[in-house]
Design a protein around this motif. Sequence first.
Motif, mmCIF file in Angstrom:
data_model
loop_
_atom_site.group_PDB
_atom_site.id
_atom_site.type_symbol
_atom_site.label_atom_id
_atom_site.label_comp_id
_atom_site.label_asym_id
_atom_site.label_seq_id
_atom_site.Cartn_x
_atom_site.Cartn_y
_atom_site.Cartn_z
ATOM 1 N N VAL A 316 0.847 -1.204 0.000
ATOM 2 C CA VAL A 316 0.000 0.000 0.000
ATOM 3 C C VAL A 316 0.876 1.247 0.000
ATOM 4 N N THR A 320 1.002 4.082 -3.122
ATOM 5 C CA THR A 320 0.132 5.185 -2.711
ATOM 6 C C THR A 320 -0.131 6.133 -3.877
ATOM 7 N N ILE A 323 -2.491 4.598 -6.293
ATOM 8 C CA ILE A 323 -3.859 4.564 -5.758
ATOM 9 C C ILE A 323 -4.527 5.918 -5.984
ATOM 10 N N PHE A 340 -6.635 -4.996 -3.327
ATOM 11 C CA PHE A 340 -5.658 -5.379 -2.311
ATOM 12 C C PHE A 340 -6.069 -6.655 -1.564
ATOM 13 N N PRO A 397 -5.049 -3.346 5.602
ATOM 14 C CA PRO A 397 -4.324 -2.598 4.569
ATOM 15 C C PRO A 397 -5.219 -2.210 3.392
ATOM 16 N N ALA A 398 -6.133 -3.094 3.001
ATOM 17 C CA ALA A 398 -7.029 -2.797 1.882
ATOM 18 C C ALA A 398 -7.978 -1.654 2.221
ATOM 19 N N ALA A 401 -6.096 1.605 2.045
ATOM 20 C CA ALA A 401 -5.895 2.012 0.659
ATOM 21 C C ALA A 401 -7.176 2.578 0.062
#
Length: 413
Positions: A316, A320, A323, A340, A397-398, A401
């Motif tokens: 992530v 970044t 994303i 993710f 983490p997903a 993000a």
Amino acid sequence: MKFLRQIYESFRFAWQALQSNITRTTLSLLGVTVGIFAIVAVFTIVDSLEKSIRDSMSAIGDKVLYVQKWPWGFGGEYQWWKYFQWPSPSNAEYKYLYDNLENASAVAVMDFKGGITLKNGSSSIDALIQGVSYEYSEISEVPLATGRYFMPMETTNARNVAIIGADIAQALFPNQVAEGKIFKLNGNKFTVIGVQVKKGESLVDFGGNPDKKCIITYGSFAKMFQSGRPDPDIVVKAFESDEGMKEVEAEVIGLMRTKRGIKPRDDNNFSINKPEAAAQAVSGLFAVLSLAGWVIGSFSILVGGFGIANIMFVSVKERTNLIGIQKSLGAKNYSILCQFLFEAVMLSLVGGLVGIFLVYLLSFMQLGTLVIILTPKNVILGLGVSCIIGILSGIIPAMLAARMDPVIAIRAK
């Protein structure tokens, strides 16, 4: 189509993550691999052991109960001093049950004698001798490679005829047709009327290995081996409709108490043993082993889960900026989240597949008579646990993000 494209992109990102740092990824997935291997291996070995034991137990009959002096010691206090005083079942009691039981599909009597030498000229072999009544074939299957089963007249008149195992046939009559041949048992001549199908070695052989067993009529057995204190087993087979064999068990108990003249207030002086008791004891033991496999595997999977979560946090951070660009071009939060999550699940599945593959290799190992079989159920279990670990490791983490501000994310370096 859009969904398939998202899956393809997620797969591509996951593959890039795997390739970006092979050493880091491999070390992180090692915990999942070891954990899945431990769980699937334990379940596979337990299933193989249970199958081997249950297959061996099938030789003592299905939906049957045994009237015996000694109870099978599964659970509770085994009061051997109490059972020692009980009388053994008798042939007269077998005939009484045979004539009066209404809820039984078959009633047989049998007894065993081990370590008896069978001879044919200079050839000899030690065998387990089993004396049976005619109804034994209705209690337990007697698969024959050649020949036939006993005739009613042969068992009634105690004829010296025998059904022998494959190993006995090979030892006494090598490279010959054993059927019709004569051998000596305890100095008496017996004629072979049948040879059983070769079974091979088993981990456990309830009732003895049929390859090294010689089955004779109960009358012949009694004349040779029951001159002292006979202790035969009376075997009763229930009807298929008798759930739990409750009806036949109650009737057997009532008839045995009547035959022995036991007063209403007195306890039984005989044992009713059922293979289900042994099956339950086996299942209880294997349940403990399965739990041990879960505990051992869980620690490794926990470490592997943290490793995957670490990879995802790093992923992530490294993406970044990408994303932010995706979100500025209209990518939805759920799209980033799924991207993710898919990557985390894929990483976990790779570790799980390696663990399952190691178990598959384990199935080729020779562990004596135990045949290890990796079943589809255990493969699905391993893959299912891997997916769950991937989801749990990648969800935070997903979510981070997916919730990023596109403006801040684009400016990140």
